[in-house]
Structure formats: C-alpha cells, structure tokens
Design a protein around this motif. Structure first.
Motif, short mmCIF file in Angstrom:
data_model
loop_
_atom_site.label_atom_id
_atom_site.label_comp_id
_atom_site.label_asym_id
_atom_site.label_seq_id
_atom_site.Cartn_x
_atom_site.Cartn_y
_atom_site.Cartn_z
N HIS A 379 36.81 24.29 53.08
CA HIS A 379 37.62 25.25 52.33
C HIS A 379 39.11 24.99 52.57
N TYR A 381 41.72 26.74 52.45
CA TYR A 381 42.58 27.76 53.03
C TYR A 381 42.05 28.32 54.34
N ASP A 461 34.76 33.01 48.58
CA ASP A 461 34.66 32.39 47.25
C ASP A 461 35.27 33.29 46.18
N THR A 464 39.11 32.95 46.45
CA THR A 464 39.77 31.65 46.45
C THR A 464 40.83 31.51 45.35
N SER A 468 44.78 30.69 46.14
CA SER A 468 45.53 29.58 45.53
C SER A 468 46.88 30.06 45.03
#
Length: 474
Positions: A379, A381, A461, A464, A468
């Motif tokens: 992932h 982040y 999820d 996400t 971003s």
C-alpha cells in the motif's frame, strides 16, 4: 414543571449524554454535533454497540482489557471482596490481606519473569496518571532524603505519554495535551523522540540514530548539570506516541549514561505490563534495570481502577534509613491499596497465568503483525507496520519511500479508524503522529485476527482515493 419532566422523559440516551456528561479527550463541538458512540456489552474480544452492531475490539479499551471482557471469575472475586471487606485503607500501617498478597505477587512476577530482583516495594494508587505523580514526587523525596535537593529534574521524551494529572501531563511529551492548560511546567526537560522511521536523517543508519539520541541526552545532562537531574522516564515501547519501538541499542546505552551520572530510570509500564508484549513486563523484554516501574491498566485488566509504583532497593533503603528523622511518608490516596481492587488484581493475574495469555500474546501477536504486514505491504500510504506481542502500530505516510508525513491536520489515521468502525473493527487513532494502534485483549484468537486484518484492509481500501488527494497536498 410537568412539561419539563415530559420533555426529559422523551430524551434519547444520546441526548441525555449530550446534556449531562463532560467527556475526557473529546471535541465538545464534534460531540454536540454527532453525539456519543455508546457501547452496550462485550465478551472476550468482541464489543456490542447501542445499535446492536458487533465489533472486533482491537483497542482493548484503552490498551487495558488484557484478559478480555465479561469474565465471571472477576465478578465473583469482586463480589466476595465487597462482602468480606468493601473498604479499608493503608494509612498509618493499616493493611488488608488482598493488598498484601497483590504486592507480593507483583514483586514475585518481576523477580521471576523479568529478572528484576532489585525491585522491593509496591505503592498502590488508582490510575497510571496518579502513579506517575507519585513517581514525580518520589524523585524529589529521594533527592531530599539523600541531601541532594537540587537533583530533582526529570528528562522525558517528545511523544511520550505518562498521564494527564498536572505532573504527569508535564512528563507527557505530546503538545496537544499541553495546549490551553499552561503546560508543561518547570522541572521536566523533553529530549527528542527516538522513532527511527519518522525522525532519522537521510542516509542515517539505525545505530547512528541511536547514538545521536543518546548524545542529545548526554548534552542535556551536561548543560543542566548532572547534579540537577534526578531521573529519566521512558516507556519501553512508546504507546500513545505511536507504538514507537526503541532503536537498536537504545536502552543499553541509555542505562550506561544514567548510571554514570547517578540518575534514576523510571520505566512506565502502564501499557507494556502484564503480558501485552508477549512477556510479563517490558522490563524483562528489554533487559531494563529500572529504579521505579509504573503499572496500571493490565494489573486488573480495567475491571477495577488500580495502579502501582514499584520501587527498587536503592530507593527503599534511603527511605527506610531516613524514616527516624523525617517521620511518616506524607503521601497517599484514600483508595491506595483498595481491598476490592486488590482482589480483582489477584483474580486477573490468575487468569493470565492459568490460561497462558502471555504466551498467547506472543504467538497470536506475531500472527496479527505478520498478517497486517503482508496485507499492507504494497500500500503506497502505509509507511511502517511494527510492534511486539499484541501492541502494534500502523503508520501512514504521504510518500513511503521518502518517509514524508501527511500534511498537518489531514488526520488520515483518524479517517481510517472511523471507517474501520463502519466495517466492524475498533482500533485507535493516536494523537502524536499518523498511527493507528492495535492492542486487543490477550485472549484474541487467530480467527479474530484474520477478521480484523480483513476489516482494516477494507477500511483502507475505501479511503485510498482520499489518501491520494491528501498526499498530493502534503
């Protein structure tokens, strides 16, 4: 008058909460807008909220429900203790059997399980905060009895959490706990947070980072004068600061430095004590030789408010020898050594021992850590997943390769924790850096860990795309 009574009768529980309770560590504005999150019941490692939703509890309350929720043995122990002796104190040599036995048990655990036979006496309180207030005063008392009254300053660390009473909040090194309270007060000096992932310089090895942290502490001692520094306080693993693991060699080098300058070491084991690390105490886990150990939380698994300051022979000998001159130790609390709390503590420790929950924390903790690392490895982040036993932290970062934090105020970790609740998982967003912690009851199973990992990954999820956006602004 009747209209007022009718209006109150129609209040929901949420409205009643808004209109009656003053919540700790809560935004008043947000609370008045959204209302409380009410829990109705719990069993083992599961919670049930007021709407009937079940959650896997990977917070352990506030790091504290070590044996899990709803143990009837604890209820029976408390009931019998209340019937036998619902209250007595420890003032003026007064005592009671349960408190005597709990003190003896705690010392035996340190002696046998943590190789800390130098620890000799236990002073009881009711919270980790009041225990660290006791420790703050003991440093001064010890110095005065030795004839070195200036040797009273305490070095703490940025990112440390040691409680929220006046002295304990000053020891705490997290700015949000100081804002608007005119804290920290004098007498405490904060050194840098020894968190390698976040605060290492570019290209700096972990060993070099450790040396820099120790050199800074040495410089503080030199600047202030070793004759003025009484103690250094540290959590074996920094909990509320972000599940921050000590860098390689940190405690061994710190202990040498403190010994050189006759400075006491206070090990704050409010979180790490009683099995959370897969060993009984962080003192044994890291081979520490503390002069004072702070205990709370796991000593009763939060079934009763009990804390303790465990003091070394070094300190006790000074107190005992000075007693004829100084008279009684003029410190204590109404509920120090409460017999019901002591009985609960003994029953709690018996469950930890009889059901090998410390071993479970080691085995299942490693399983949960591996599961989180595996699921979140790619992932973009998630900067680091770390921990020991059932004390785990997931740190978020805007750029993992560069270790760039998210912009201040983005609160990514709070968004994740809130979303996790929607997926049936209770975790905690911590207040110092962008970390979500896992500290479930030590009875949690591998199957529940699998469920926790799935639900946490689903929450991440979902968020996400938002991450971003926030990363671009960082």
């Amino acid at each position: 008058m009747l209209d007022a009574l009718d209006e109150r009768a129609n209040y929901s529980l949420e409205d009643m909460d808004r209109n009656s309770l003053f919540h700790p560590l809560t935004s008043i504005a947000a609370h008045m807008d959204k209302g409380p999150a009410i829990m109705d019941g719990a069993k083992g490692a599961r919670l049930r909220d007021h709407s009937g939703n079940e959650l896997v509890d990977c917070s352990g309350g506030l790091w504290c429900v070590n044996i899990g929720y709803g143990r009837p043995e604890i209820a029976e122990a408390a009931k019998q203790a209340i019937l036998d002796l619902n209250y007595w104190h420890l003032f003026g040599s007064a005592s009671n059997e349960a408190t005597i036995r709990l003190a003896d048990k705690v010392l035996n655990l340190f002696h046998e399980q943590a190789n800390a036979r130098h620890l000799k006496r236990v002073f009881f309180g009711t919270s980790g905060s009041d225990a660290n207030d006791t420790n703050y005063k003991l440093v001064r008392y010890y110095a005065n009895l030795r004839g070195t009254p200036e040797k009273r300053k305490i070095i703490s660390r940025q990112g440390a959490y040691h409680g929220l009473t006046a002295a304990a909040a000053t020891l705490t090194g997290i700015p949000s706990y100081h804002k608007a309270w005119s804290l920290p007060d004098t007498g405490v000096i904060h050194t840098s947070c020894p968190h390698y992932f976040r605060f290492a310089e570019d290209g700096e090895s972990e060993e070099a980072f450790t040396d820099r942290m120790i050199a800074e502490i040495a410089a503080i001692i030199e600047r202030e004068g070793p004759e003025t520094i009484g103690a250094f306080i540290a959590e074996p693993i920094m909990g509320t600061g972000g599940v921050l693991m000590p860098p390689k060699g940190y405690f061994a080098k710190l202990q040498l430095l403190l010994d050189k300058h006759d400075i006491l070491l206070i090990a704050d084991e409010v979180i790490t004590g009683f099995g959370r690390l897969g060993q009984w105490f962080g003192t044994g886990f890291y081979g520490l030789k503390p002069d004072i150990v702070t205990l709370a939380k796991g000593i009763t698994s939060a079934y009763f408010p009990v804390s303790a300051s465990v003091v070394s022979e070094r300190i006790w000998n000074v107190l005992e020898q000075a007693s004829p001159e100084y008279g009684p130790v003029m410190h204590g609390f109404t509920y120090s050594g409460h017999p019901v709390g002591a009985a609960v503590g003994l029953a709690n420790i018996a469950i930890l021992e009889n059901e090998n929950m410390v071993g479970n924390a080691a085995t299942v903790g490693a399983y949960l850590l591996d599961g989180l690392k595996s699921r979140l490895a790619e992932h973009p982040y998630v900067g680091e997943v770390r921990g020991a036993g059932l004390m785990i932290g997931v740190e978020f970062t805007a750029d993992r390769a560069k270790r760039t934090p998210f912009h201040a105020g983005s609160n990514v970790h709070r968004l994740v924790a809130s979303k996790a609740v929607e997926h049936g998982l209770m975790v905690r967003a911590l207040p110092f850096i962008e970390v979500v912690s896992f500290s479930p009851p030590l009875c949690i199973t591998k199957a529940e860990c699998d469920l926790a990992v799935d639900r946490f990954a689903a929450a991440i999820d979902d968020l996400t795309p938002k991450m971003s956006e926030l990363a671009k602004a960082s």
